[in-house]
Design an enzyme around this catalytic site. Structure first.
Site, PDB file in Angstrom:
ATOM      1  N   TRP A 158       0.817  -1.226   0.000  1.00 46.47           N
ATOM      2  CA  TRP A 158       0.000   0.000   0.000  1.00 46.47           C
ATOM      3  C   TRP A 158       0.848   1.272   0.000  1.00 46.47           C
ATOM      4  O   TRP A 158       0.312   2.369  -0.056  1.00 46.47           O
ATOM      5  CB  TRP A 158      -0.928   0.011   1.215  1.00 46.47           C
ATOM      6  CG  TRP A 158      -0.228   0.324   2.526  1.00 46.47           C
ATOM      7  CD1 TRP A 158       0.990  -0.135   2.936  1.00 46.47           C
ATOM      8  CD2 TRP A 158      -0.706   1.161   3.586  1.00 46.47           C
ATOM      9  NE1 TRP A 158       1.292   0.350   4.185  1.00 46.47           N
ATOM     10  CE2 TRP A 158       0.266   1.146   4.611  1.00 46.47           C
ATOM     11  CE3 TRP A 158      -1.862   1.918   3.772  1.00 46.47           C
ATOM     12  CZ2 TRP A 158       0.114   1.856   5.803  1.00 46.47           C
ATOM     13  CZ3 TRP A 158      -2.004   2.624   4.969  1.00 46.47           C
ATOM     14  CH2 TRP A 158      -1.027   2.585   5.958  1.00 46.47           C
ATOM     15  N   ASP A 159       2.191   1.098   0.064  1.00 49.60           N
ATOM     16  CA  ASP A 159       3.075   2.255   0.204  1.00 49.60           C
ATOM     17  C   ASP A 159       2.899   3.275  -0.917  1.00 49.60           C
ATOM     18  O   ASP A 159       3.306   4.437  -0.791  1.00 49.60           O
ATOM     19  CB  ASP A 159       4.547   1.817   0.267  1.00 49.60           C
ATOM     20  CG  ASP A 159       4.807   0.835   1.390  1.00 49.60           C
ATOM     21  OD1 ASP A 159       4.019  -0.124   1.514  1.00 49.60           O
ATOM     22  OD2 ASP A 159       5.774   1.010   2.142  1.00 49.60           O
ATOM     23  N   GLU A 215       0.489  -3.748  12.041  1.00 52.28           N
ATOM     24  CA  GLU A 215       0.680  -5.197  11.860  1.00 52.28           C
ATOM     25  C   GLU A 215       0.957  -5.946  13.160  1.00 52.28           C
ATOM     26  O   GLU A 215       1.112  -7.163  13.142  1.00 52.28           O
ATOM     27  CB  GLU A 215       1.841  -5.438  10.893  1.00 52.28           C
ATOM     28  CG  GLU A 215       1.575  -4.860   9.522  1.00 52.28           C
ATOM     29  CD  GLU A 215       2.669  -5.194   8.516  1.00 52.28           C
ATOM     30  OE1 GLU A 215       3.823  -5.364   8.942  1.00 52.28           O
ATOM     31  OE2 GLU A 215       2.340  -5.277   7.326  1.00 52.28           O
ATOM     32  N   LYS A 231       2.238  -0.958  15.977  1.00 47.45           N
ATOM     33  CA  LYS A 231       3.477  -0.855  15.204  1.00 47.45           C
ATOM     34  C   LYS A 231       3.568   0.508  14.516  1.00 47.45           C
ATOM     35  O   LYS A 231       4.628   1.091  14.390  1.00 47.45           O
ATOM     36  CB  LYS A 231       3.504  -1.957  14.140  1.00 47.45           C
ATOM     37  CG  LYS A 231       4.710  -1.907  13.209  1.00 47.45           C
ATOM     38  CD  LYS A 231       4.700  -3.053  12.225  1.00 47.45           C
ATOM     39  CE  LYS A 231       5.886  -2.971  11.270  1.00 47.45           C
ATOM     40  NZ  LYS A 231       5.834  -3.994  10.223  1.00 47.45           N
ATOM     41  N   GLN A 232       2.411   0.998  14.059  1.00 50.04           N
ATOM     42  CA  GLN A 232       2.436   2.223  13.259  1.00 50.04           C
ATOM     43  C   GLN A 232       1.071   2.896  13.291  1.00 50.04           C
ATOM     44  O   GLN A 232       0.084   2.295  13.712  1.00 50.04           O
ATOM     45  CB  GLN A 232       2.817   1.898  11.827  1.00 50.04           C
ATOM     46  CG  GLN A 232       1.810   1.040  11.093  1.00 50.04           C
ATOM     47  CD  GLN A 232       2.448   0.300   9.921  1.00 50.04           C
ATOM     48  OE1 GLN A 232       2.982  -0.794  10.086  1.00 50.04           O
ATOM     49  NE2 GLN A 232       2.389   0.911   8.760  1.00 50.04           N
TER      50      GLN A 232
HETATM   51  C1  BGC Z   1       4.806  -1.907   7.165  1.00 57.55           C
HETATM   52  C2  BGC Z   1       3.773  -1.805   6.059  1.00 57.55           C
HETATM   53  C3  BGC Z   1       4.472  -1.507   4.756  1.00 57.55           C
HETATM   54  C4  BGC Z   1       5.541  -2.535   4.490  1.00 57.55           C
HETATM   55  C5  BGC Z   1       6.327  -2.247   3.239  1.00 57.55           C
HETATM   56  C6  BGC Z   1       5.847  -2.922   6.791  1.00 57.55           C
HETATM   57  O1  BGC Z   1       6.838  -2.958   7.775  1.00 57.55           O
HETATM   58  O2  BGC Z   1       4.193  -2.290   8.370  1.00 57.55           O
HETATM   59  O3  BGC Z   1       2.847  -0.787   6.353  1.00 57.55           O
HETATM   60  O4  BGC Z   1       3.556  -1.526   3.713  1.00 57.55           O
HETATM   61  O5  BGC Z   1       6.446  -2.553   5.567  1.00 57.55           O
HETATM   62  O6  BGC Z   1       6.950  -1.012   3.324  1.00 57.55           O
END
Ligand code: BGC
Length: 810
Positions: free
Chosen positions: A358-359, A497, A618-619
């Site tokens: 999704w980045d 996550e 995590k984020q």
């Molecule tokens: C993040 C995701 C991201 C992925 C790729 C993961 O560590 O939690 O949000 O899409 O890395 O960058």
């Protein structure tokens, strides 16, 4: 340090892999890490060359299970250039006595330079100057120029210039247990007097890749007869030249390389194309001039000029240039004609196997406002995989399109089934593929691209179909809870996550995840609004083709008004149902014990515990809503759902979740910096400054060497570009509402909006805005709550009102 150069003034073996990633050169078609030409893959070095969309699958046995992974393949190394002195010693930075060292990326021209003065075992001093490029417009070409000067001696050296097809995918430590052999050799042969070529094929995807190299020698610009000897061993082919060096007289070795694949357009066969290309290519200087011209033109579109309160701070400006540079290395104009998406870790390394997540949500806004044609091409990657997304939805029992969390070659789900916790050595099931919010990201990207570019043709023929199928997916995923009279989206995972399941439940997935749900409402609303944006006959065609009935549209409308979001405490949006019942984590205790707790998930798993049990994220997750949507739009969506929403809830949610995140993803600080930009400018700037350091300082301790974090790179640029300028593209208008942080005294930026180029110069006192393109029609802006129409050539100077300290969505 200046704004346009990224330098290293010493050689530190343990830093080399990180620097290789940060010094990668590329053009959107292929990229090559900044590994030293004499280096082979080992503890400190990892040469890597990657092709956009160049994937291959391989099976591996993990604990008695066969797993299949798709990798972005490490292609044959075109760099090798080895020097051997007449006493038989081979040049290596690890063995000589280094007197001077400099490595630098000239970002303005797209050149990587290295200069080393060294003394060898026989006390002789030699100077080596190298420059390399991956051509920005002649996208199949790359070149390496090496100038060798014996400073205080005369004698012979041999130079081997090779193509090495023996490479594997072995750049990520935790993937070592997995199969990394993707290439099989097809041919190695000499080409004419001064060339060699090599052809390989990927084992599963049967992609053929040909590389040809031409090596020529020059003294004072005069060609020297090389008479090389040929060496062919296994998957490697090289030519060895013997050079007579005279003290103080430099000799230049120019290696020009062409890379073609069986997928390229306008070729007969890739080997032939590569051989022809090296025969026709000019010398290094001419290649550099051509490539630098395109870089210069790209910078005219992409540049951003900052003045900081601390005028010695060139570092921030240089890092933002570096971020834009790597955006163009990965998604440069040469990606436009390809069937490729944008890998989260760039074309810079093998982490996440070159997959597309999704980045894009963090990457596309910068492309939209600079060179939207690139976004269009990257969105077409998704459109071509619509059938795969439909099949995935069907297989899971839903309608519409369910895009994969991790995407690669053909759009199937590429998330790994098991992943290794390097801290514990355990392989655990990966449940993060349940991040269905990737669907909303794709829909959002389509809409943003359309709003910024005004490209109704794209919306009509491609974008609308994806949007409708994504809306259909959400409507079918939503289940009516009879008791509550509300629809629920259950069994999903959000951006955070760390939470993939309830601690006491067998099945993975979470219920009524707020970000997923509110974005589903947003998607349904956009889909329902399409008739206002499409020509009537196209809408009629689409609903007939997709068999969308008026009843189905009514159902979408109902779902969009009745989805369920949970709340707790004083106006806190529950990340998912039951989040508040999880235990609070002892953040101080963990910080004290472990120091860096960004990857708390790995720490807890190694302790036999799980982050699923804690209110620890995590984020940014709920906060994504305020990142993507203005306060006004969030309010409208909650109102539509029949929930009370008061903008004062935003700072409360920002504080609540801000205190419960480990920022284990580099995307997280970008989001937090954004949502705090208006309410707490110092904190926003602190987070921005940390986000800016994500890759250059490798703040996750070892991840950047495996590939840059392109989302954070582009996201930090976008903080300057849209957040601090208050730019929003909405309702056929470009909204501007600048409010610079105290640390930033002035910002100059050129943006493209609906075909018009706008030059902005913003300070704390005023904003100057000029519509540059002479021949285009008028555009509509909203500044200071006033509608302004700008004709080509018009300028405006608008005084900036100091914003009241209130939270306001960007
Ligand atoms: C993040 C995701 C991201 C992925 C790729 C993961 O560590 O939690 O949000 O899409 O890395 O960058």
């Amino acid at each position: 340090m200046n704004d346009w150069h990224w330098h290293y003034h010493d050689y530190q073996p343990e830093q080399e892999r990180l620097r290789e990633a940060l010094c990668t050169l590329g053009n959107g078609y292929f990229a090559t890490r900044g590994a030293a030409p004499e280096a082979e893959a080992n503890e400190h070095h990892y040469p890597g060359t990657y092709l956009a969309g160049g994937y291959d699958r391989a099976r591996s046995d993990v604990h008695g299970r066969t797993v299949e992974n798709e990798d972005l393949v490490n292609l044959p190394n075109w760099l090798p250039l080895r020097l051997t002195f007449d006493d038989g010693t081979e040049f290596s930075l690890d063995t000589v006595d280094i007197l001077d060292y400099h490595q630098g990326l000239d970002m303005r021209r797209g050149v990587l330079e290295r200069e080393v003065r060294f003394r060898d075992d026989s006390a002789r001093t030699t100077r080596l100057r190298q420059r390399r490029l991956v051509h920005m417009s002649e996208h199949h070409l790359a070149a390496l120029e090496t100038e060798i000067t014996a400073e205080d001696w005369s004698g012979t050296v041999t130079v081997e210039s090779a193509l090495d097809g023996s490479v594997t995918n072995s750049g990520v430590e935790r993937y070592q247990g997995l199969e990394g052999q993707h290439l099989e050799l097809m041919a190695t042969e000499p080409v004419g007097e001064d060339g060699i070529w090599l052809k390989v094929r990927t084992r599963q995807s049967r992609l053929e890749i040909a590389l040809a190299a031409r090596t020529r020698l020059y003294r004072n610009d005069e060609a020297l007869a090389g008479e090389p000897s040929l060496e062919q061993a296994d998957e490697r082919i090289g030519q060895t030249f013997t050079l007579q060096l005279d003290a103080g007289q430099p000799i230049a070795v120019e290696k020009v390389v062409a890379l073609y694949t069986s997928r390229d357009a306008a070729i007969s066969e890739c080997g032939l194309a590569a051989r022809n290309a090296i025969a026709d290519a000019p010398r290094f200087a001419a290649l550099l001039a051509g490539s630098a011209l395109l870089w210069q033109q790209l910078w005219q579109r992409f540049d951003l000029e900052l003045e900081l309160a601390d005028d010695h701070d060139h570092r921030t400006a240089a890092i933002l240039h570096l971020h834009l540079f790597h955006l163009l290395v990965t998604a440069g104009p040469q990606v436009m004609d390809l069937d490729a998406g944008v890998p989260a870790r760039g074309l810079h390394g093998e982490a996440y196997r070159g997959h597309i997540f999704w980045d894009e949500l963090f990457i596309f806004p910068t492309l939209n406002l600079r060179l939207p044609e690139i976004t269009r091409s990257l969105l077409m990657y998704r459109w071509r995989r619509l059938p795969a997304a439909r099949a995935a939805a069907r297989e899971a029992g839903y309608r519409g399109a369910m895009y994969p969390w991790q995407s690669g070659s053909n759009g199937r789900e590429e998330s790994q089934q098991l992943h290794l916790n390097p801290r514990s050595g355990h392989w655990t099931p990966d449940e993060t593929h349940l991040q269905r919010h990737v669907n909303a990201a794709i829909a959002y990207n389509i809409w943003q691209y359309y709003q910024t570019s005004g490209d109704t043709e794209f919306l009509s023929f491609f974008g609308a179909e994806m949007l409708l199928e994504i809306a259909r997916f959400w409507a079918s995923k939503a289940q009516l809870n009879q008791t509550l009279g509300r629809y629920e989206i259950n069994g999903v995972v959000g951006p955070d996550e760390f939470h993939t399941r309830y601690p006491d439940r067998e099945e993975p997935g979470l219920d009524n995840h707020a970000y997923t749900t509110v974005m589903a409402v947003w998607v349904l609303c956009r889909a329902l609004s399409l008739p206002e944006h499409l020509p009537r006959e196209r809408w009629d065609e689409l609903v007939a083709q997709l068999d969308i009935t008026p009843d189905e549209l009514d159902h979408w409308d109902t779902v969009s008004r009745k989805l369920r979001v949970c709340f707790h405490g004083d106006g806190i949006i529950s990340q998912f149902e039951g989040f508040e019942q999880l235990q609070e984590l002892d953040w101080d205790g963990y910080r004290e014990q472990y120091g860096d707790i960004q990857r708390l998930d790995r720490i807890l798993e190694a302790e036999g515990d799980s982050p699923n049990r804690y209110q620890a994220t995590k984020q940014a997750d709920v906060l994504m809503l305020f990142y993507l949507l203005s306060a006004e739009v969030v309010e409208q969506l909650f109102e539509r759902l029949g929930y009370d929403f008061d903008p004062d809830m935003i700072p409360r949610n920002v504080d609540y979740y801000g205190a419960r995140t480990s920022h284990g993803s580099t995307l997280s600080r970008v989001v937090d910096a954004w949502v705090l930009a208006r309410s707490d400018r110092p904190r926003s700037w602190r987070l921005f400054s940390q986000a800016v350091e994500s890759d250059v300082a490798d703040i996750q301790g070892g991840t950047t060497s495996e590939g840059i974090h392109l989302g954070a790179m582009a996201g930090t640029v976008d903080l300057m570009q849209r957040c601090y300028t208050g730019i929003e593209v909405r309702d056929e208008q470009l909204v501007l509402n600048p409010q610079l942080p105290d640390e930033l005294t002035s910002l100059r930026i050129r943006l493209r909006y609906r075909g018009q180029t706008l030059a902005l110069h913003i300070t704390h006192e005023q904003m100057q805005i000029r519509a540059v393109s002479a021949h285009l029609g008028a555009i509509r802006l909203r500044i200071d709550d006033r509608s302004v129409t700008m004709q080509p050539g018009d300028s405006q100077v608008v005084p900036i009102k100091e914003m009241p300290v209130a939270v306001h969505g960007p």
